[in-house]
Write a protein that holds these residues in place. Sequence first.
Motif, PDB file in Angstrom:
ATOM      1  N   PRO A  14      20.303  61.541  -7.444  1.00 41.34           N
ATOM      2  CA  PRO A  14      20.996  60.481  -6.636  1.00 41.34           C
ATOM      3  C   PRO A  14      21.987  61.300  -5.646  1.00 41.34           C
ATOM      4  O   PRO A  14      22.302  62.353  -5.586  1.00 41.34           O
ATOM      5  CB  PRO A  14      22.153  60.300  -8.030  1.00 41.34           C
ATOM      6  CG  PRO A  14      21.353  61.140  -9.265  1.00 41.34           C
ATOM      7  CD  PRO A  14      20.589  62.062  -8.897  1.00 41.34           C
ATOM      8  N   GLN A  15      22.389  60.295  -4.672  1.00 40.31           N
ATOM      9  CA  GLN A  15      22.816  60.479  -3.379  1.00 40.31           C
ATOM     10  C   GLN A  15      24.146  61.258  -3.714  1.00 40.31           C
ATOM     11  O   GLN A  15      24.497  62.452  -2.963  1.00 40.31           O
ATOM     12  CB  GLN A  15      23.029  59.311  -2.525  1.00 40.31           C
ATOM     13  CG  GLN A  15      23.784  59.627  -1.203  1.00 40.31           C
ATOM     14  CD  GLN A  15      23.019  60.535  -0.448  1.00 40.31           C
ATOM     15  OE1 GLN A  15      21.825  60.257  -0.088  1.00 40.31           O
ATOM     16  NE2 GLN A  15      23.546  61.480   0.359  1.00 40.31           N
ATOM     17  N   ASN A  16      24.887  60.950  -4.601  1.00 40.80           N
ATOM     18  CA  ASN A  16      26.072  61.576  -4.906  1.00 40.80           C
ATOM     19  C   ASN A  16      26.083  63.165  -5.295  1.00 40.80           C
ATOM     20  O   ASN A  16      26.786  64.029  -4.782  1.00 40.80           O
ATOM     21  CB  ASN A  16      27.019  60.731  -6.049  1.00 40.80           C
ATOM     22  CG  ASN A  16      28.293  61.613  -6.096  1.00 40.80           C
ATOM     23  OD1 ASN A  16      29.075  62.209  -5.159  1.00 40.80           O
ATOM     24  ND2 ASN A  16      29.084  61.249  -7.360  1.00 40.80           N
ATOM     25  N   GLN A  20      26.906  66.593  -3.174  1.00 48.26           N
ATOM     26  CA  GLN A  20      27.702  67.529  -4.000  1.00 48.26           C
ATOM     27  C   GLN A  20      26.984  68.786  -4.034  1.00 48.26           C
ATOM     28  O   GLN A  20      27.850  70.095  -3.771  1.00 48.26           O
ATOM     29  CB  GLN A  20      28.161  67.135  -5.438  1.00 48.26           C
ATOM     30  CG  GLN A  20      29.108  66.270  -5.587  1.00 48.26           C
ATOM     31  CD  GLN A  20      29.412  65.489  -6.900  1.00 48.26           C
ATOM     32  OE1 GLN A  20      28.723  66.125  -7.694  1.00 48.26           O
ATOM     33  NE2 GLN A  20      30.436  64.669  -6.953  1.00 48.26           N
ATOM     34  N   LEU A  21      25.815  68.866  -4.257  1.00 40.71           N
ATOM     35  CA  LEU A  21      24.993  70.200  -4.384  1.00 40.71           C
ATOM     36  C   LEU A  21      24.927  70.807  -2.988  1.00 40.71           C
ATOM     37  O   LEU A  21      25.274  72.057  -2.926  1.00 40.71           O
ATOM     38  CB  LEU A  21      23.454  70.013  -4.829  1.00 40.71           C
ATOM     39  CG  LEU A  21      22.647  71.233  -4.783  1.00 40.71           C
ATOM     40  CD1 LEU A  21      22.778  72.188  -5.570  1.00 40.71           C
ATOM     41  CD2 LEU A  21      21.260  70.692  -4.870  1.00 40.71           C
TER      42      LEU A  21
END
Length: 159
Positions: A14-16, A20-21
């Motif tokens: 997922p984009q989010n 974050q990663l």
Amino acid sequence: MHIHLDADDFSRMPQNLRTQLLDWVFKTKHLQFERVPANLQREIKVPAKQLHIFEIPTQEENAEHSQVRLSQLFDAGITKKGMSVRVKLKREVAKKLQRDYINGLEISVKGTIVYNGEEFDKPSPLAAKINGWEYIEVKKDDKWVRLEELRKIWRKTNG
């Protein structure tokens, strides 16, 4: 720790989570990029095909796992020419040979150990020649000291 993520892994993420990663990786000083997926090159501006995240070992960890040559101990004054060396044999080999040690070895003028006319600057090749060895000891100040203890002394002063 070693994490390998390819472009397919990132495309399914997922984009989010991906954002974050990547934020976490860039903010963490003990992590380093090796390669970056093509579809992320625009986002993070690093050209490559894959992303490898790995911890950068600390100086202490590097020193702890680095190989220390016998000649390095010699150059540092930890061992000296003529010091006696013995190799403790594993129990089953000692029982078979009816002795606990291979004696009569010593530190050479180069700081190495000579066994059967062959010079060794590392303990592992010497161990391969002496089947069934347990550990190598050097006589220092009239006491037998395991080679690993001498290597620890070297690492503390040279790490």
